[in-house]
Design a protein around this motif. Structure first.
Motif, PDB file in Angstrom:
ATOM      1  N   GLY A 110     -19.228  57.189  52.659  1.00 33.84           N
ATOM      2  CA  GLY A 110     -18.822  58.371  51.728  1.00 33.84           C
ATOM      3  C   GLY A 110     -17.618  58.270  50.870  1.00 33.84           C
ATOM      4  N   GLY A 112     -16.576  55.860  49.253  1.00 34.04           N
ATOM      5  CA  GLY A 112     -16.622  55.080  47.841  1.00 34.04           C
ATOM      6  C   GLY A 112     -16.516  53.711  48.280  1.00 34.04           C
ATOM      7  N   LYS A 113     -16.902  53.337  49.086  1.00 32.42           N
ATOM      8  CA  LYS A 113     -16.618  51.962  49.575  1.00 32.42           C
ATOM      9  C   LYS A 113     -17.390  50.805  48.641  1.00 32.42           C
ATOM     10  CE  LYS A 113     -16.911  51.754  53.970  1.00 32.42           C
ATOM     11  NZ  LYS A 113     -18.291  51.777  53.948  1.00 32.42           N
ATOM     12  N   THR A 114     -18.791  51.156  48.675  1.00 25.47           N
ATOM     13  CA  THR A 114     -19.782  50.428  48.048  1.00 25.47           C
ATOM     14  C   THR A 114     -19.429  50.614  46.328  1.00 25.47           C
ATOM     15  OG1 THR A 114     -21.371  50.947  49.574  1.00 25.47           O
ATOM     16  CG2 THR A 114     -22.216  50.112  47.618  1.00 25.47           C
ATOM     17  N   THR A 115     -18.946  51.615  45.890  1.00 26.13           N
ATOM     18  CA  THR A 115     -18.955  51.613  44.743  1.00 26.13           C
ATOM     19  C   THR A 115     -17.547  50.960  44.235  1.00 26.13           C
ATOM     20  OG1 THR A 115     -19.595  54.039  44.711  1.00 26.13           O
ATOM     21  CG2 THR A 115     -18.464  53.568  42.666  1.00 26.13           C
ATOM     22  N   GLN A 146     -28.290  50.012  47.205  1.00 21.88           N
ATOM     23  CA  GLN A 146     -27.014  50.727  46.190  1.00 21.88           C
ATOM     24  C   GLN A 146     -26.136  49.665  45.656  1.00 21.88           C
ATOM     25  OE1 GLN A 146     -24.503  53.317  48.156  1.00 21.88           O
ATOM     26  NE2 GLN A 146     -23.200  53.695  46.299  1.00 21.88           N
ATOM     27  N   LYS A 248     -11.557  58.726  44.235  1.00 20.27           N
ATOM     28  CA  LYS A 248     -11.566  60.192  43.809  1.00 20.27           C
ATOM     29  C   LYS A 248     -10.426  60.764  43.238  1.00 20.27           C
ATOM     30  CE  LYS A 248     -15.690  59.954  46.994  1.00 20.27           C
ATOM     31  NZ  LYS A 248     -16.683  60.706  47.826  1.00 20.27           N
ATOM     32  N   ASP A 250     -10.043  61.443  40.379  1.00 18.89           N
ATOM     33  CA  ASP A 250     -10.190  61.863  39.234  1.00 18.89           C
ATOM     34  C   ASP A 250     -10.468  63.702  39.610  1.00 18.89           C
ATOM     35  OD1 ASP A 250     -12.195  60.716  40.678  1.00 18.89           O
ATOM     36  OD2 ASP A 250     -13.829  61.920  39.242  1.00 18.89           O
ATOM     37  N   GLY A 275     -13.343  57.750  39.072  1.00 17.30           N
ATOM     38  CA  GLY A 275     -14.665  58.390  38.717  1.00 17.30           C
ATOM     39  C   GLY A 275     -15.792  57.522  39.245  1.00 17.30           C
ATOM     40  N   GLU A 276     -16.986  57.974  39.090  1.00 23.19           N
ATOM     41  CA  GLU A 276     -18.171  57.427  39.751  1.00 23.19           C
ATOM     42  C   GLU A 276     -18.595  56.082  39.086  1.00 23.19           C
ATOM     43  OE1 GLU A 276     -21.168  59.820  40.973  1.00 23.19           O
ATOM     44  OE2 GLU A 276     -20.295  61.534  40.781  1.00 23.19           O
TER      45      GLU A 276
HETATM   46  P1  GDP Z   1     -19.466  54.388  50.707  1.00 18.12           P
HETATM   47  O1  GDP Z   1     -20.261  55.352  51.599  1.00 18.12           O
HETATM   48  O2  GDP Z   1     -18.069  54.375  50.956  1.00 18.12           O
HETATM   49  O3  GDP Z   1     -19.927  53.068  50.350  1.00 18.12           O
HETATM   50  O4  GDP Z   1     -19.493  55.316  49.517  1.00 18.12           O
HETATM   51  P2  GDP Z   1     -20.117  55.260  47.913  1.00 18.12           P
HETATM   52  O5  GDP Z   1     -19.527  54.135  47.038  1.00 18.12           O
HETATM   53  O6  GDP Z   1     -21.801  55.242  48.264  1.00 18.12           O
HETATM   54  O7  GDP Z   1     -19.742  56.533  47.107  1.00 18.12           O
HETATM   55  C1  GDP Z   1     -19.932  58.130  47.643  1.00 18.12           C
HETATM   56  C2  GDP Z   1     -20.127  58.905  46.656  1.00 18.12           C
HETATM   57  O8  GDP Z   1     -18.807  58.897  46.047  1.00 18.12           O
HETATM   58  C3  GDP Z   1     -21.116  58.374  45.497  1.00 18.12           C
HETATM   59  O9  GDP Z   1     -21.618  59.443  45.158  1.00 18.12           O
HETATM   60  C4  GDP Z   1     -20.181  57.896  44.412  1.00 18.12           C
HETATM   61  O10 GDP Z   1     -20.506  58.165  43.186  1.00 18.12           O
HETATM   62  C5  GDP Z   1     -18.770  58.819  44.492  1.00 18.12           C
HETATM   63  N1  GDP Z   1     -17.582  58.075  44.386  1.00 18.12           N
HETATM   64  C6  GDP Z   1     -17.089  56.778  44.534  1.00 18.12           C
HETATM   65  N2  GDP Z   1     -15.814  56.475  43.794  1.00 18.12           N
HETATM   66  C7  GDP Z   1     -15.531  57.751  43.161  1.00 18.12           C
HETATM   67  C8  GDP Z   1     -14.178  58.173  42.549  1.00 18.12           C
HETATM   68  O11 GDP Z   1     -13.408  57.370  42.496  1.00 18.12           O
HETATM   69  N3  GDP Z   1     -14.501  59.361  41.911  1.00 18.12           N
HETATM   70  C9  GDP Z   1     -15.524  60.036  42.246  1.00 18.12           C
HETATM   71  N4  GDP Z   1     -15.771  61.362  41.319  1.00 18.12           N
HETATM   72  N5  GDP Z   1     -16.655  59.828  42.952  1.00 18.12           N
HETATM   73  C10 GDP Z   1     -16.613  58.610  43.437  1.00 18.12           C
END
Ligand code: GDP
Length: 295
Positions: A110, A112-115, A146, A248, A250, A275-276
């Motif tokens: 959660g 933001g690793k994958t993003t 994802q 995050k 932002d 951001g997302e």
């Molecule tokens: P993971 O579980 O670590 O791989 O996390 P995800 O990449 O799935 O991200 C988890 C949530 O955080 C998703 O809803 C993303 O869109 C959101 N997210 C990721 N990076 C950012 C960011 O820099 N800013 C914001 N606002 N949301 C983010």
């Protein structure tokens, strides 16, 4: 720059007017303001304590600069110290002499690793570096999907072996694939848990041992606040990190986690997530972060 902080400091330094240098007697109130600013920014308490002690020492030893008010001089000392801790300048992603460059992404679920993995691939494209994204989170099929969706979105290939394969083997074969196809950088996305657990760490350690990454990036959610310190210490001790991505930013967070992460691991924050969207990745600039933390 950091007007609110400067204003509060001015308050603390009012009684200083007429005095022309920083001294033990007049510095304590100003240090209290710094402490308050850092705690408001969610910098870890231990990190704050150490920072205050460092600033006090620097301020006490500072030469008086002719024509500069002591409060302004003090603010500069605080700012310079923040910037110095977080790294004087931006540190780019590793680039191996012999491709592929291997990047391992680590962090809790959660964050933001994958993003961030996809964001990095897009960032590299702008530098004319090709990438391969590797999906090793076999515990959550949604995580693989994802990454595939993000890969399609930015037109970057994703290597996966479904949910039945061993994550270490997926990572190893992913790197082999990149080598065979002459891809510049492999970005290995890994499984995260909601909390640090020993199985996750052991698996990450095995992946790292096997693929020998050039960069191991800890992805930290800026909203994590105080907890960023424990998180960083654990990941650094257990697997060793070479950098971090603060996501995050932002949001409302003042970004104190940046200071904690750097101070505790010594590893630079390389990028920030703003951001997302996949485009929302920026290099980390210590001076900007210093202003943000001081508020
Ligand atoms: P993971 O579980 O670590 O791989 O996390 P995800 O990449 O799935 O991200 C988890 C949530 O955080 C998703 O809803 C993303 O869109 C959101 N997210 C990721 N990076 C950012 C960011 O820099 N800013 C914001 N606002 N949301 C983010």
């Amino acid at each position: 720059m950091f007007d609110a902080f400067a204003e509060r400091l001015e308050e603390a330094w009012k009684k200083l007017r007429g005095q022309d240098k920083i001294s033990e007697a007049n510095i304590q109130d100003a240090l209290k303001e710094v402490r308050r600013a850092l705690l408001t920014a969610d910098v870890n308490l231990q990190v704050v304590k150490q920072f205050i002690a460092d600033v006090e020492e620097k301020a006490m030893g500072a030469e008086v600069i002719a024509g500069v008010r002591p409060d302004q001089q003090f603010i500069k000392i605080v700012n310079d110290e923040l910037v110095a801790i977080m790294g004087e300048s931006n540190v780019p992603l590793a680039h191996a002499d012999q491709p592929p460059t291997v990047v391992l992404m680590a962090g809790l679920q959660g964050t933001g690793k994958t993003t961030a993995s996809a964001k990095l691939a897009l960032h590299l494209r702008k530098l004319n570096r090709s990438s391969l994204l590797v999906a090793t989170d076999i515990y959550r099929p949604a995580a693989i999907d994802q990454l595939k969706t993000l890969g399609e979105q930015i037109d970057v290939p994703v290597f996966e072996m479904g949910t039945d394969a061993d994550p270490v083997e997926i990572a190893r074969q992913g790197v082999e694939r990149a080598k065979a196809e002459g891809i510049d950088t492999v970005i290995v996305d890994t499984a995260g848990r909601l909390q640090i657990d020993t199985d996750m760490m052991a698996e990450l350690a095995r992946i790292k041992e096997t693929i020998q990454p050039h960069d191991t990036l800890l992805v930290v959610d800026a909203m994590t606040g105080q907890e960023a310190a424990t998180l960083t210490r654990t990941f650094d001790e257990e697997i060793g990190i070479s950098g971090a991505i603060l996501t995050k930013l932002d949001g409302d967070s003042r970004g104190g986690a940046a200071l904690s992460v750097r101070r505790i691991s010594g590893a630079p924050i390389k990028f920030v997530g703003m951001g997302e969207k996949v485009e929302a990745l920026q290099p980390f600039y210590p001076d900007r972060m210093a202003s943000r933390i001081l508020g």
